[in-house]
Design a protein around this motif. Structure first.
Motif, PDB file in Angstrom:
ATOM      1  N   SER A 180       0.859  -1.080   0.016  1.00 32.56           N
ATOM      2  CA  SER A 180      -0.082   0.129  -0.022  1.00 32.56           C
ATOM      3  C   SER A 180       0.704   1.436   0.119  1.00 32.56           C
ATOM      4  O   SER A 180       0.298   2.424   0.060  1.00 32.56           O
ATOM      5  N   GLU A 181       2.156   1.034   0.178  1.00 26.85           N
ATOM      6  CA  GLU A 181       3.002   2.141   0.143  1.00 26.85           C
ATOM      7  C   GLU A 181       4.159   2.021  -0.624  1.00 26.85           C
ATOM      8  O   GLU A 181       4.483   0.749  -0.833  1.00 26.85           O
ATOM      9  N   TYR A 182       4.913   2.959  -1.126  1.00 25.99           N
ATOM     10  CA  TYR A 182       6.169   2.919  -1.826  1.00 25.99           C
ATOM     11  C   TYR A 182       7.261   2.533  -0.884  1.00 25.99           C
ATOM     12  O   TYR A 182       7.095   2.851   0.210  1.00 25.99           O
ATOM     13  N   TYR A 183       8.389   2.079  -1.375  1.00 21.35           N
ATOM     14  CA  TYR A 183       9.413   1.720  -0.385  1.00 21.35           C
ATOM     15  C   TYR A 183      10.224   3.029  -0.029  1.00 21.35           C
ATOM     16  O   TYR A 183      10.660   3.845  -0.945  1.00 21.35           O
ATOM     17  N   PHE A 184      10.469   3.448   1.266  1.00 28.04           N
ATOM     18  CA  PHE A 184      11.161   4.551   1.544  1.00 28.04           C
ATOM     19  C   PHE A 184      12.452   3.861   2.513  1.00 28.04           C
ATOM     20  O   PHE A 184      12.139   3.376   3.453  1.00 28.04           O
ATOM     21  N   PRO A 185      13.656   4.007   1.840  1.00 24.43           N
ATOM     22  CA  PRO A 185      14.631   3.207   2.622  1.00 24.43           C
ATOM     23  C   PRO A 185      15.158   3.765   3.964  1.00 24.43           C
ATOM     24  O   PRO A 185      15.311   3.052   4.925  1.00 24.43           O
ATOM     25  N   ASP A 186      14.820   4.877   4.297  1.00 22.42           N
ATOM     26  CA  ASP A 186      15.064   5.671   5.546  1.00 22.42           C
ATOM     27  C   ASP A 186      13.797   5.281   6.594  1.00 22.42           C
ATOM     28  O   ASP A 186      14.198   5.253   7.742  1.00 22.42           O
ATOM     29  N   LEU A 187      12.972   4.747   6.112  1.00 25.45           N
ATOM     30  CA  LEU A 187      12.009   4.221   7.090  1.00 25.45           C
ATOM     31  C   LEU A 187      11.829   3.027   7.216  1.00 25.45           C
ATOM     32  O   LEU A 187      10.985   2.125   7.937  1.00 25.45           O
ATOM     33  N   SER A 188      12.557   2.178   6.367  1.00 19.81           N
ATOM     34  CA  SER A 188      12.851   0.787   6.231  1.00 19.81           C
ATOM     35  C   SER A 188      13.180  -0.044   7.531  1.00 19.81           C
ATOM     36  O   SER A 188      14.543   0.397   7.756  1.00 19.81           O
ATOM     37  N   LYS A 189      12.612  -0.588   8.410  1.00 19.50           N
ATOM     38  CA  LYS A 189      13.004  -0.941   9.679  1.00 19.50           C
ATOM     39  C   LYS A 189      12.971  -2.634   9.708  1.00 19.50           C
ATOM     40  O   LYS A 189      12.060  -3.256   8.982  1.00 19.50           O
ATOM     41  N   GLY A 190      13.414  -3.155  11.075  1.00 23.88           N
ATOM     42  CA  GLY A 190      12.985  -4.614  11.226  1.00 23.88           C
ATOM     43  C   GLY A 190      13.241  -4.874  12.760  1.00 23.88           C
ATOM     44  O   GLY A 190      13.725  -4.139  13.556  1.00 23.88           O
ATOM     45  N   LYS A 191      12.603  -6.037  13.114  1.00 22.11           N
ATOM     46  CA  LYS A 191      13.006  -6.465  14.472  1.00 22.11           C
ATOM     47  C   LYS A 191      13.638  -8.248  14.289  1.00 22.11           C
ATOM     48  O   LYS A 191      13.180  -8.557  13.180  1.00 22.11           O
TER      49      LYS A 191
END
Length: 172
Positions: A135-146
């Motif tokens: 539903s959203e474009y990829y934003f590398p600075d907002l890409s996170k993980g656990k």
């Protein structure tokens, strides 16, 4: 399509309804009105494919932060995976709880993952392919993980000793 809400509010397992005959089958896998009727985000702007060579490959647990959180619709188009979602929503009564579901090229299941969730999967066989609608474009600075094995989630992965990237191994 038949929607089954999981214990995590707003997250669904979707069973495709196949019409079969001697030629094979036909099924509808997307209908924005049906998704909206079930309270799901129906604005998909990007599609992704993840191909995985080896059984035991683990990808996750990924999410994108505000203001560009993502809803996802995930289906396994080749092979099989154990798909996992974790509720990260601050005010949710199921915060940090997870659900896992087997998706395969044959079982006709998809997972709808709302905004505010982490997502990952582990392949259950070689040469597995996963198709995502986002539903959203990829934003590398907002890409996170656990971390895939974070003790606060206690995810029961089906295959011990996964094949995992350094990036995914490094999440906290």
């Amino acid at each position: 399509m038949i929607f089954f809400e999981t214990k995590l509010k707003g997250a669904f397992v979707i069973q495709l309804e196949k019409i079969e005959d001697e030629r094979g089958f036909f099924t509808r896998s997307w209908d924005s009105k049906v998704f909206e009727k079930n309270g799901c985000n129906s604005k998909f702007v990007q599609c992704n494919i993840s191909f995985n060579n080896k059984k035991g490959t683990l990808r996750g647990m990924h999410y994108q932060e505000k203001p560009h959180e993502e809803a996802k619709l995930v289906r396994c188009t080749k092979g099989s995976i154990f798909d996992v979602i974790v509720d990260l929503r601050e005010n949710s009564i199921t915060k940090n709880q997870w659900v896992g579901i087997e998706l395969s090229e044959n079982n006709g299941k998809m997972v709808y993952i709302p905004e505010g969730f982490a997502h990952g999967f582990q392949t259950l066989e070689d040469n597995s392919e996963v198709f995502y609608q986002m539903s959203e474009y990829y934003f590398p600075d907002l890409s996170k993980g656990k971390k895939w094995n974070d003790p606060k989630f206690l995810i029961s992965w089906p295959i011990d000793d996964p094949i995992i990237s350094k990036k995914d191994e490094g999440w906290e």
